[in-house]
Design a protein around this motif. Structure first.
Motif, PDB file in Angstrom:
ATOM      1  N   LEU A  14       1.006  -1.288   0.031  1.00  0.00           N
ATOM      2  CA  LEU A  14       0.001   0.126   0.028  1.00  0.00           C
ATOM      3  C   LEU A  14       0.850   1.187   0.148  1.00  0.00           C
ATOM      4  CD1 LEU A  14      -2.824  -0.966   2.583  1.00  0.00           C
ATOM      5  CD2 LEU A  14      -2.797  -1.391  -0.018  1.00  0.00           C
ATOM      6  N   GLY A  15       0.353   2.254  -0.449  1.00  0.00           N
ATOM      7  CA  GLY A  15       0.998   3.610  -0.634  1.00  0.00           C
ATOM      8  C   GLY A  15       0.532   4.587   0.152  1.00  0.00           C
ATOM      9  N   THR A  16       1.352   5.664   0.741  1.00  0.00           N
ATOM     10  CA  THR A  16       0.614   6.500   1.667  1.00  0.00           C
ATOM     11  C   THR A  16       1.247   7.938   1.064  1.00  0.00           C
ATOM     12  OG1 THR A  16       0.602   5.141   3.594  1.00  0.00           O
ATOM     13  CG2 THR A  16       0.458   7.610   3.992  1.00  0.00           C
ATOM     14  N   THR A  17       0.275   8.872   0.731  1.00  0.00           N
ATOM     15  CA  THR A  17       0.951  10.226   0.242  1.00  0.00           C
ATOM     16  C   THR A  17       0.045  11.264   1.190  1.00  0.00           C
ATOM     17  OG1 THR A  17      -0.853  10.041  -1.465  1.00  0.00           O
ATOM     18  CG2 THR A  17       1.342   9.449  -2.029  1.00  0.00           C
ATOM     19  N   VAL A  18       0.637  12.505   1.232  1.00  0.00           N
ATOM     20  CA  VAL A  18       0.282  13.659   1.849  1.00  0.00           C
ATOM     21  C   VAL A  18      -0.625  14.464   0.707  1.00  0.00           C
ATOM     22  CG1 VAL A  18       0.560  15.711   3.059  1.00  0.00           C
ATOM     23  CG2 VAL A  18       1.909  13.645   3.608  1.00  0.00           C
ATOM     24  N   ARG A  19      -1.933  14.363   0.851  1.00  0.00           N
ATOM     25  CA  ARG A  19      -2.701  14.990  -0.234  1.00  0.00           C
ATOM     26  C   ARG A  19      -2.517  16.534  -0.207  1.00  0.00           C
ATOM     27  NH1 ARG A  19      -8.221  12.659  -2.278  1.00  0.00           N
ATOM     28  NH2 ARG A  19      -6.586  11.288  -3.225  1.00  0.00           N
ATOM     29  N   PHE A  20      -2.812  17.201   1.019  1.00  0.00           N
ATOM     30  CA  PHE A  20      -2.545  18.653   1.201  1.00  0.00           C
ATOM     31  C   PHE A  20      -2.272  18.824   2.636  1.00  0.00           C
ATOM     32  CE2 PHE A  20      -6.472  19.878   3.224  1.00  0.00           C
ATOM     33  CZ  PHE A  20      -7.465  18.831   2.812  1.00  0.00           C
ATOM     34  N   GLU A  21      -1.891  20.126   2.771  1.00  0.00           N
ATOM     35  CA  GLU A  21      -1.286  20.532   4.114  1.00  0.00           C
ATOM     36  C   GLU A  21      -1.868  22.097   4.216  1.00  0.00           C
ATOM     37  OE1 GLU A  21       2.408  20.967   7.107  1.00  0.00           O
ATOM     38  OE2 GLU A  21       2.464  19.984   5.409  1.00  0.00           O
ATOM     39  N   HIS A  22      -2.792  22.256   5.447  1.00  0.00           N
ATOM     40  CA  HIS A  22      -3.298  23.623   5.675  1.00  0.00           C
ATOM     41  C   HIS A  22      -2.827  23.957   7.198  1.00  0.00           C
ATOM     42  CE1 HIS A  22      -5.697  27.035   5.059  1.00  0.00           C
ATOM     43  NE2 HIS A  22      -6.332  26.633   6.132  1.00  0.00           N
ATOM     44  N   ARG A  23      -2.177  24.874   7.376  1.00  0.00           N
ATOM     45  CA  ARG A  23      -2.076  25.504   8.787  1.00  0.00           C
ATOM     46  C   ARG A  23      -1.596  24.445   9.774  1.00  0.00           C
ATOM     47  NH1 ARG A  23      -7.365  29.479   9.647  1.00  0.00           N
ATOM     48  NH2 ARG A  23      -6.519  30.946   8.063  1.00  0.00           N
ATOM     49  N   GLY A  24      -0.544  23.539   9.251  1.00  0.00           N
ATOM     50  CA  GLY A  24       0.056  22.700  10.031  1.00  0.00           C
ATOM     51  C   GLY A  24      -0.875  21.031  10.137  1.00  0.00           C
ATOM     52  N   HIS A  25      -2.070  21.103   9.489  1.00  0.00           N
ATOM     53  CA  HIS A  25      -2.885  20.130   9.588  1.00  0.00           C
ATOM     54  C   HIS A  25      -2.817  19.177   8.238  1.00  0.00           C
ATOM     55  CE1 HIS A  25      -4.647  21.046  13.367  1.00  0.00           C
ATOM     56  NE2 HIS A  25      -4.974  22.239  12.916  1.00  0.00           N
ATOM     57  N   THR A  35      -5.753  -1.977  -7.287  1.00  0.00           N
ATOM     58  CA  THR A  35      -7.137  -1.840  -7.409  1.00  0.00           C
ATOM     59  C   THR A  35      -7.474  -0.106  -7.437  1.00  0.00           C
ATOM     60  OG1 THR A  35      -7.658  -1.686  -4.803  1.00  0.00           O
ATOM     61  CG2 THR A  35      -7.766  -3.962  -5.815  1.00  0.00           C
ATOM     62  N   GLY A  36      -6.491   0.742  -6.942  1.00  0.00           N
ATOM     63  CA  GLY A  36      -7.139   1.885  -7.245  1.00  0.00           C
ATOM     64  C   GLY A  36      -7.860   2.535  -5.902  1.00  0.00           C
ATOM     65  N   LYS A  37      -8.251   1.407  -5.228  1.00  0.00           N
ATOM     66  CA  LYS A  37      -9.092   1.995  -3.826  1.00  0.00           C
ATOM     67  C   LYS A  37      -8.297   2.880  -2.829  1.00  0.00           C
ATOM     68  CE  LYS A  37     -12.375  -1.791  -3.867  1.00  0.00           C
ATOM     69  NZ  LYS A  37     -12.759  -2.928  -3.126  1.00  0.00           N
ATOM     70  N   GLU A  38      -8.633   3.931  -2.211  1.00  0.00           N
ATOM     71  CA  GLU A  38      -7.971   4.750  -1.362  1.00  0.00           C
ATOM     72  C   GLU A  38      -8.997   5.238  -0.311  1.00  0.00           C
ATOM     73  OE1 GLU A  38      -8.017   9.249  -3.552  1.00  0.00           O
ATOM     74  OE2 GLU A  38      -6.584   7.679  -4.347  1.00  0.00           O
ATOM     75  N   LEU A  39      -8.451   5.751   0.732  1.00  0.00           N
ATOM     76  CA  LEU A  39      -9.045   6.145   1.858  1.00  0.00           C
ATOM     77  C   LEU A  39      -8.234   7.368   2.420  1.00  0.00           C
ATOM     78  CD1 LEU A  39     -10.009   3.037   4.227  1.00  0.00           C
ATOM     79  CD2 LEU A  39     -11.582   4.596   2.514  1.00  0.00           C
ATOM     80  N   GLU A  40      -9.107   8.382   2.769  1.00  0.00           N
ATOM     81  CA  GLU A  40      -8.245   9.619   3.106  1.00  0.00           C
ATOM     82  C   GLU A  40      -8.655   9.603   4.757  1.00  0.00           C
ATOM     83  OE1 GLU A  40      -9.774  13.851   2.775  1.00  0.00           O
ATOM     84  OE2 GLU A  40      -8.911  13.347   0.827  1.00  0.00           O
ATOM     85  N   PHE A  41      -7.218   9.999   5.414  1.00  0.00           N
ATOM     86  CA  PHE A  41      -7.150  10.108   6.936  1.00  0.00           C
ATOM     87  C   PHE A  41      -6.505  11.405   7.308  1.00  0.00           C
ATOM     88  CE2 PHE A  41      -6.729   5.540   6.067  1.00  0.00           C
ATOM     89  CZ  PHE A  41      -7.995   5.059   6.618  1.00  0.00           C
ATOM     90  N   SER A  86     -10.943  -2.597   6.504  1.00  0.00           N
ATOM     91  CA  SER A  86     -11.370  -4.050   5.999  1.00  0.00           C
ATOM     92  C   SER A  86     -12.408  -4.066   4.801  1.00  0.00           C
ATOM     93  CB  SER A  86     -12.125  -4.867   6.964  1.00  0.00           C
ATOM     94  OG  SER A  86     -12.335  -6.102   6.538  1.00  0.00           O
ATOM     95  N   ASP A  87     -13.388  -2.999   4.817  1.00  0.00           N
ATOM     96  CA  ASP A  87     -14.429  -2.865   3.605  1.00  0.00           C
ATOM     97  C   ASP A  87     -13.674  -2.292   2.368  1.00  0.00           C
ATOM     98  OD1 ASP A  87     -16.268  -3.687   5.424  1.00  0.00           O
ATOM     99  OD2 ASP A  87     -17.078  -1.706   6.084  1.00  0.00           O
ATOM    100  N   ALA A  88     -12.688  -1.621   2.576  1.00  0.00           N
ATOM    101  CA  ALA A  88     -11.985  -0.993   1.431  1.00  0.00           C
ATOM    102  C   ALA A  88     -10.985  -2.067   0.905  1.00  0.00           C
ATOM    103  CB  ALA A  88     -11.223   0.313   1.890  1.00  0.00           C
TER     104      ALA A  88
END
Length: 325
Positions: A14-25, A35-41, A86-88
């Motif tokens: 699995l790969g983990t990337t940072v989508r965006f960062e705003h004010r330290g978050h 499969t192209g499935k992804e979850l945002e955390f 698990s569902d993903a």
């Protein structure tokens, strides 16, 4: 078996990337390239995912989360995140826990550490040369040696007390710490690594860590869960503690035979006290030290101390028990 005893791990690849960062978050994206499935955390969920390695139960993850973010998270919230993964299709097959799955070392993952080198080959060499240290005659002889040293120390109690007062009055504290590191801490961690290698576990790291982010100590980290023998795991956990008492005994004998007022006499006194203090700290199974892990191994109850404390707190406050017993 309670669900809190389950071990969970993310799927490999699995790969983990940072989508965006705003004010330290930061927002993290966990993606399955096949499969192209992804979850945002968020930051909190990303930290939890980093602990899903197949070696930690949910109560252990819960404790690490509280230490990291200074906030509580319930087992139900963790299970909801597990179900989402698990569902993903991002979660590997789960399994029940066992003592060999969970026992790793007494080094907490939440404390800062610096890896110095991979010592596995070195400890494998030492384990072959020092195999006699694990024989029954050597263990019995060393135990008798420790008892004799305790008798000598008791017999010379007033003299030791006087010399300790002079010691702390005349010798800088950093010199005492250096002597403790050279004769107790470093050899004790070597004893741990040799024991782990002797009984079939790989030793991955030798480095420096900071207990409670303050106290620097050298550490040896090995794969104790790879050791199939309960006796071997017990030896590995208790080896550094046993070395501390044995080294203290040697120091007492050397202190007794050297001339008062000499540098060697003072060094052996420092080493004797450092070994005794280190051994007593490690032998306290109510504290997160070697004896606690040895006790877990003996009772075959992973994380017994932490789980017992959680159960007692829940009972005192009239809350539901954190897990089924």
């Amino acid at each position: 078996m309670s669900r809190t005893h389950g071990l969970y791990a993310l799927r490999a690849g699995l790969g983990t990337t940072v989508r965006f960062e705003h004010r330290g978050h930061r927002t993290y994206v966990l993606k399955d390239p096949s499969t192209g499935k992804e979850l945002e955390f968020g930051e909190e969920e990303h930290f939890i995912c980093s602990l899903l390695t197949g070696r930690y139960t949910l109560p252990i993850v819960q404790t690490a989360f509280r230490k990291r973010f200074n906030m509580n998270i319930s087992i139900e919230q963790l299970e909801a995140l597990i179900a989402r993964l698990s569902d993903a299709g991002l979660l590997a097959e789960t399994r029940g826990s066992s003592i060999t799955d969970l026992l790793e070392t007494s080094l907490p993952d939440t404390w800062t550490r610096f890896r110095l080198f991979d010592p596995d080959r070195f400890f494998s060499f030492l384990a072959a040369k020092l195999s006699f240290c694990f024989s029954v005659p050597f263990v019995v002889a060393s135990a008798v040696f420790v008892l004799l040293a305790a008798f000598i120390a008791y017999h010379n109690g007033p003299r030791i007390e006087l010399e300790l007062k002079e010691l702390f009055d005349n010798i800088p504290l950093h010199q005492i710490f250096i002597a403790g590191y050279l004769f107790i801490n470093i050899p004790g961690e070597i004893a741990r690594g040799v024991s782990c290698s002797r009984f079939g576990g790989r030793v991955d790291e030798f480095g420096l860590w900071f207990a409670y982010e303050l106290i620097p100590k050298f550490y040896c980290r090995g794969r104790v869960w790879e050791i199939n023998s309960k006796k071997g795991r017990g030896w590995t956990f208790i080896s550094a503690c046993y070395y501390s008492f044995f080294a203290s005994a040697i120091s007492v004998f050397m202190w007794a035979v050297t001339d008062s007022g000499t540098a060697l006499h003072t060094f052996w006194l420092i080493a004797a006290m450092a070994g005794l203090i280190d051994g007593l700290v490690r032998a306290n199974f109510l504290w997160p030290t070697d004896a606690q892990f040895a006790f877990d191994n003996w009772m075959e109850i992973p994380a017994f101390r932490n789980r017992a404390i959680s159960a007692v707190i829940a009972w005192l406050w009239g809350r539901p028990m954190p897990e089924r017993f």
